[in-house]
Design a protein around this motif. Structure first.
Motif, short mmCIF file in Angstrom:
data_model
loop_
_atom_site.label_atom_id
_atom_site.label_comp_id
_atom_site.label_asym_id
_atom_site.label_seq_id
_atom_site.Cartn_x
_atom_site.Cartn_y
_atom_site.Cartn_z
N LYS A 99 75.04 31.01 37.31
CA LYS A 99 76.33 30.69 37.92
C LYS A 99 76.85 29.36 37.39
O LYS A 99 76.12 28.38 37.32
CB LYS A 99 76.17 30.59 39.44
N GLY A 100 78.11 29.35 36.98
CA GLY A 100 78.75 28.12 36.53
C GLY A 100 78.46 27.71 35.10
O GLY A 100 78.92 26.67 34.67
N LEU A 101 77.68 28.49 34.36
CA LEU A 101 77.38 28.16 32.97
C LEU A 101 77.88 29.26 32.05
O LEU A 101 77.75 30.44 32.36
CB LEU A 101 75.86 28.01 32.76
N ARG A 102 78.42 28.86 30.91
CA ARG A 102 78.87 29.84 29.92
C ARG A 102 77.72 30.25 29.01
O ARG A 102 77.70 31.35 28.48
CB ARG A 102 80.00 29.25 29.08
N GLU A 103 76.76 29.33 28.81
CA GLU A 103 75.61 29.63 27.96
C GLU A 103 74.70 30.63 28.64
O GLU A 103 74.63 30.71 29.85
CB GLU A 103 74.81 28.36 27.65
N THR A 104 73.98 31.39 27.82
CA THR A 104 73.00 32.33 28.33
C THR A 104 71.61 31.87 27.90
O THR A 104 71.47 31.07 26.97
CB THR A 104 73.26 33.75 27.80
N ILE A 105 70.60 32.38 28.59
CA ILE A 105 69.22 32.01 28.29
C ILE A 105 68.42 33.28 28.05
O ILE A 105 68.47 34.22 28.86
CB ILE A 105 68.60 31.22 29.46
N ALA A 106 67.69 33.31 26.96
CA ALA A 106 66.87 34.47 26.64
C ALA A 106 65.63 34.50 27.52
O ALA A 106 65.06 33.46 27.86
CB ALA A 106 66.46 34.42 25.17
N VAL A 107 65.22 35.71 27.88
CA VAL A 107 63.99 35.92 28.64
C VAL A 107 62.95 36.45 27.67
O VAL A 107 63.21 37.41 26.95
CB VAL A 107 64.22 36.95 29.79
N SER A 108 61.78 35.83 27.66
CA SER A 108 60.74 36.31 26.76
C SER A 108 60.07 37.57 27.33
O SER A 108 60.13 37.82 28.54
CB SER A 108 59.69 35.23 26.51
N ARG A 109 59.46 38.34 26.47
CA ARG A 109 58.77 39.56 26.91
C ARG A 109 57.69 39.25 27.93
O ARG A 109 57.46 40.03 28.85
CB ARG A 109 58.14 40.28 25.72
N LEU A 110 57.03 38.10 27.80
CA LEU A 110 55.96 37.71 28.71
C LEU A 110 56.45 37.58 30.15
O LEU A 110 55.72 37.87 31.10
CB LEU A 110 55.34 36.40 28.24
N PHE A 111 57.71 37.18 30.33
CA PHE A 111 58.24 36.95 31.67
C PHE A 111 59.26 38.01 32.10
O PHE A 111 59.85 37.91 33.18
CB PHE A 111 58.86 35.56 31.75
N ALA A 112 59.46 39.03 31.31
CA ALA A 112 60.44 40.08 31.62
C ALA A 112 60.07 40.88 32.86
O ALA A 112 60.94 41.46 33.51
CB ALA A 112 60.61 41.01 30.42
N HIS A 113 58.79 40.90 33.23
CA HIS A 113 58.36 41.66 34.41
C HIS A 113 59.07 41.22 35.69
O HIS A 113 59.24 42.00 36.61
CB HIS A 113 56.84 41.54 34.58
N ARG A 114 59.54 39.99 35.75
CA ARG A 114 60.24 39.49 36.93
C ARG A 114 61.54 40.25 37.21
O ARG A 114 62.04 40.26 38.32
CB ARG A 114 60.58 38.01 36.77
N PHE A 115 62.08 40.87 36.18
CA PHE A 115 63.40 41.51 36.29
C PHE A 115 63.32 43.04 36.30
O PHE A 115 64.34 43.70 36.27
CB PHE A 115 64.28 41.04 35.13
N LYS A 116 62.14 43.60 36.36
CA LYS A 116 62.00 45.07 36.33
C LYS A 116 62.68 45.73 37.52
O LYS A 116 63.26 46.79 37.39
CB LYS A 116 60.52 45.46 36.31
N ALA A 117 62.65 45.11 38.69
CA ALA A 117 63.23 45.70 39.89
C ALA A 117 64.74 45.54 39.96
O ALA A 117 65.39 46.12 40.82
CB ALA A 117 62.57 45.08 41.12
N MET A 118 65.32 44.73 39.08
CA MET A 118 66.76 44.47 39.13
C MET A 118 67.54 45.53 38.42
O MET A 118 67.21 46.12 37.50
CB MET A 118 67.07 43.11 38.53
#
Length: 67
Positions: free
Chosen positions: A48-67
């Motif tokens: 929120k409030g940022l134009r830049e994006t941040i990449a998610v590494s494969r190691l931490f992608a599991h946090r977003f599986k339910a989304m």
């Protein structure tokens, strides 16, 4: 400039309030606006409030599986 490893810094922050999404990136969970998966399956976080994006590494992608 903070010279504390992210692993140690994350342990000092409120549990569940911050997620590590890359070896060099922590995000505040409530600042998360959306997560986008590209055609290659890579995740990108929009905060929120940022134009830049941040990449998610494969190691931490599991946090977003339910989304």
């Amino acid at each position: 400039l903070i010279r504390t490893p992210l692993k140690d810094l994350l342990a000092q922050l409120p549990a569940g309030a911050f997620w590590q999404i890359h070896r060099a990136s922590l995000i505040q969970v409530r600042a998360l606006e959306k997560v986008v998966r590209d055609d290659a399956g890579h995740l990108t976080v929009h905060l929120k409030g940022l134009r830049e994006t941040i990449a998610v590494s494969r190691l931490f992608a599991h946090r977003f599986k339910a989304m």
